[in-house]
Design an enzyme around this catalytic site. Structure first.
Site, PDB file in Angstrom:
ATOM      1  N   ARG A  50      29.173  13.278 -28.205  1.00 40.11           N
ATOM      2  CA  ARG A  50      29.983  13.781 -27.280  1.00 40.11           C
ATOM      3  C   ARG A  50      29.076  14.603 -26.491  1.00 40.11           C
ATOM      4  NH1 ARG A  50      28.277  18.071 -28.081  1.00 40.11           N
ATOM      5  NH2 ARG A  50      29.287  18.876 -26.208  1.00 40.11           N
ATOM      6  N   GLY A  51      29.674  15.226 -25.306  1.00 38.49           N
ATOM      7  CA  GLY A  51      28.665  15.610 -24.320  1.00 38.49           C
ATOM      8  C   GLY A  51      28.488  14.493 -23.251  1.00 38.49           C
ATOM      9  N   ALA A  52      28.907  14.845 -21.766  1.00 37.80           N
ATOM     10  CA  ALA A  52      28.977  14.007 -21.020  1.00 37.80           C
ATOM     11  C   ALA A  52      27.638  13.148 -20.898  1.00 37.80           C
ATOM     12  CB  ALA A  52      29.274  14.728 -19.404  1.00 37.80           C
ATOM     13  N   ARG A  93      37.447   7.493 -23.405  1.00 42.29           N
ATOM     14  CA  ARG A  93      37.682   8.993 -23.064  1.00 42.29           C
ATOM     15  C   ARG A  93      37.609   8.886 -21.403  1.00 42.29           C
ATOM     16  NH1 ARG A  93      34.599  13.712 -25.582  1.00 42.29           N
ATOM     17  NH2 ARG A  93      36.151  14.913 -24.877  1.00 42.29           N
ATOM     18  N   GLN A 200      33.193  23.372 -30.451  1.00 42.17           N
ATOM     19  CA  GLN A 200      31.784  23.048 -30.150  1.00 42.17           C
ATOM     20  C   GLN A 200      30.848  24.294 -29.952  1.00 42.17           C
ATOM     21  OE1 GLN A 200      34.494  21.974 -28.663  1.00 42.17           O
ATOM     22  NE2 GLN A 200      34.436  19.773 -28.061  1.00 42.17           N
ATOM     23  N   ASP A 241      31.662  17.873 -16.741  1.00 44.93           N
ATOM     24  CA  ASP A 241      32.024  16.547 -17.255  1.00 44.93           C
ATOM     25  C   ASP A 241      31.994  15.663 -15.784  1.00 44.93           C
ATOM     26  OD1 ASP A 241      32.563  18.111 -19.684  1.00 44.93           O
ATOM     27  OD2 ASP A 241      32.479  16.091 -20.248  1.00 44.93           O
ATOM     28  N   ASN A 251      35.162  20.987 -16.554  1.00 47.99           N
ATOM     29  CA  ASN A 251      34.345  21.247 -17.880  1.00 47.99           C
ATOM     30  C   ASN A 251      35.154  21.560 -19.106  1.00 47.99           C
ATOM     31  OD1 ASN A 251      31.460  21.370 -19.392  1.00 47.99           O
ATOM     32  ND2 ASN A 251      32.160  23.667 -19.441  1.00 47.99           N
ATOM     33  N   LYS A 252      34.905  21.612 -20.171  1.00 48.29           N
ATOM     34  CA  LYS A 252      35.495  22.031 -21.483  1.00 48.29           C
ATOM     35  C   LYS A 252      36.781  23.240 -21.078  1.00 48.29           C
ATOM     36  CE  LYS A 252      35.379  20.283 -24.686  1.00 48.29           C
ATOM     37  NZ  LYS A 252      36.473  19.371 -24.767  1.00 48.29           N
TER      38      LYS A 252
HETATM   39  O1  MRU Z   1      34.847  17.455 -25.410  1.00 51.00           O
HETATM   40  P1  MRU Z   1      33.264  17.530 -25.445  1.00 51.00           P
HETATM   41  O2  MRU Z   1      32.685  17.944 -26.635  1.00 51.00           O
HETATM   42  O3  MRU Z   1      32.659  15.962 -25.047  1.00 51.00           O
HETATM   43  O4  MRU Z   1      33.101  18.081 -24.148  1.00 51.00           O
HETATM   44  C1  MRU Z   1      31.886  18.613 -23.539  1.00 51.00           C
HETATM   45  C2  MRU Z   1      31.496  19.384 -22.482  1.00 51.00           C
HETATM   46  O5  MRU Z   1      32.680  19.803 -21.968  1.00 51.00           O
HETATM   47  C3  MRU Z   1      30.340  19.826 -21.996  1.00 51.00           C
HETATM   48  O6  MRU Z   1      30.255  21.077 -21.522  1.00 51.00           O
HETATM   49  C4  MRU Z   1      29.989  18.795 -20.821  1.00 51.00           C
HETATM   50  O7  MRU Z   1      30.300  17.432 -21.262  1.00 51.00           O
HETATM   51  C5  MRU Z   1      28.589  18.837 -20.571  1.00 51.00           C
HETATM   52  S1  MRU Z   1      27.460  18.266 -21.588  1.00 51.00           S
HETATM   53  C6  MRU Z   1      25.801  18.579 -21.159  1.00 51.00           C
END
Ligand code: MRU
Length: 357
Positions: A50-52, A93, A200, A241, A251-252
């Site tokens: 996970r994470g963009a 996703r 997270q 993201d 973002n999250k």
């Molecule tokens: O749902 P996730 O855990 O994939 O969400 C991740 C985030 O929102 C991060 O802040 C974003 O992807 C940046 S990661 C460098």
């Protein structure tokens, strides 16, 4: 101490994607070896990876591994099967644009290779997927260097979700400047939001920052206002993201609330991410698709017993959009964009070969 885990990599011998299963952290460090496209898509959907940026790297390797299994000498049949695999992974996703960005990049390789043998195309796909991974490592470093200029000895930094080593192939985006500052002897105090509902911040950010020896304090999401009011936060650093052309940053879930609080308390609010997270085809954040996740993540997950009555309605968006007017700067590997973002982001995107520009 070097971080002993690799978030995402290719194992060419086993023809597999190897990831650290983030759903098991911090209690267990379990490595998954995935060779079926269904397993790879599922790992992205379940947030095992996970994470963009890490999602983009995993998708590049995933579609390469799927391409290896396409058994034909015909370019047209190969292209058709490749596109099916690409669409399948792309649907894992919807919000992080790095997923489609990496897959588009891989498809361009196929389109530019018409006339070559299928075996040669497969080799070029491998090189491209590895290049996406290597570039990710470099862009993390670049974001770290630019973000470092915003930090001072003794600063308190609040972060949300996980935008660190576990979210990229390198040292992270929002956390990269913190690692660099730590390496260079700056004393920082980091506040990590736990990040409901998938934790997270508690499970991943607290894990990787403490492993690196940074002074880290975990707070529940609803404590951010109090921590700011105490005067403990000099800046907020978050990942992203997808960033629209006007600077609205997705973002999250919970990020936009932090930006509102930071504005109230006069605290600078920075978004950090690679230029591959810019989506200049979208005018504003209103156009960004927001992933909705299952209700059980809110009602049951992590609890020994269900903590909400059966039948209650649940709203569980995984992301929100922070209005560009609340953002002090968008830190990329090519520099820091400032308002007006419509101009500064276009300049940064044009400084490289960003296909979304
Ligand atoms: O749902 P996730 O855990 O994939 O969400 C991740 C985030 O929102 C991060 O802040 C974003 O992807 C940046 S990661 C460098």
């Amino acid at each position: 101490m070097p971080f002993p885990y690799e978030t995402v990599r290719l194992d060419p011998q086993r023809r597999a994607l190897v990831i650290l299963d983030q759903t098991r952290l911090p209690n267990e460090a379990v490595t998954l070896v995935l060779s079926e496209i269904e397993e790879i898509r599922d790992a992205i959907y379940r947030l095992a990876v996970r994470g963009a940026p890490a999602i983009g790297v995993a998708a590049g390797f995933g579609v390469y591994l799927a391409a290896l299994r396409i058994d034909t000498d015909s370019y047209d049949r190969f292209l058709e099967a490749f596109r099916q695999a690409k669409a399948y992974l792309n649907a894992a996703r919807p919000t992080a644009v790095n997923l489609s960005w990496a897959l588009e990049r891989m498809e361009r390789v196929v389109l530019q290779s018409r006339g070559q043998s299928v075996d040669a195309i497969k080799e070029r796909l491998k090189c491209e997927a590895l290049a996406i991974q290597e570039e990710d490592v470099r862009m993390c470093r670049g974001i770290g260097e630019h973000g470092l200029a915003l930090l001072h000895d003794g600063d308190g930094i609040l972060t949300h979700c996980n935008a660190g080593r576990l979210a990229t192939a390198g040292c992270g985006t929002a956390l990269a400047p913190l690692y660099l500052a730590h390496e260079r002897g700056l004393r920082l105090r980091v506040f990590a939001d736990e990040t409901r509902p998938l934790l997270q911040g508690a499970r991943l950010t607290a894990f990787e920052l403490t492993a690196a020896g940074l002074d880290t304090t975990l707070i529940c999401d609803n404590m951010a206002s109090q921590v700011m009011k105490n005067g403990w936060v000099n800046a907020v650093f978050v990942g992203c993201d997808r960033v629209a052309a006007n600077g609205d940053a997705c973002n999250k879930i919970g990020t936009s609330g932090l930006a509102v609080l930071a504005h109230h308390y006069g605290i600078p609010f920075y978004v950090l991410g690679p230029t591959s997270t810019l989506d200049l085809s979208l005018q504003s954040g209103r156009d960004i698709p927001i992933e909705q996740r299952p209700s059980r993540e809110v009602t049951e997950l992590w609890y020994a017993k269900r903590m909400a009555p059966e039948g209650v309605k649940v709203y569980n968006p995984a992301f929100d959009v922070t209005d560009h007017t609340l953002i002090s700067g968008i830190v990329t590997e090519r520099g820091i964009a400032r308002a007006p973002y419509a101009d500064s982001l276009r300049v940064l995107a044009a400084a490289g070969a960003n296909p979304q520009a």
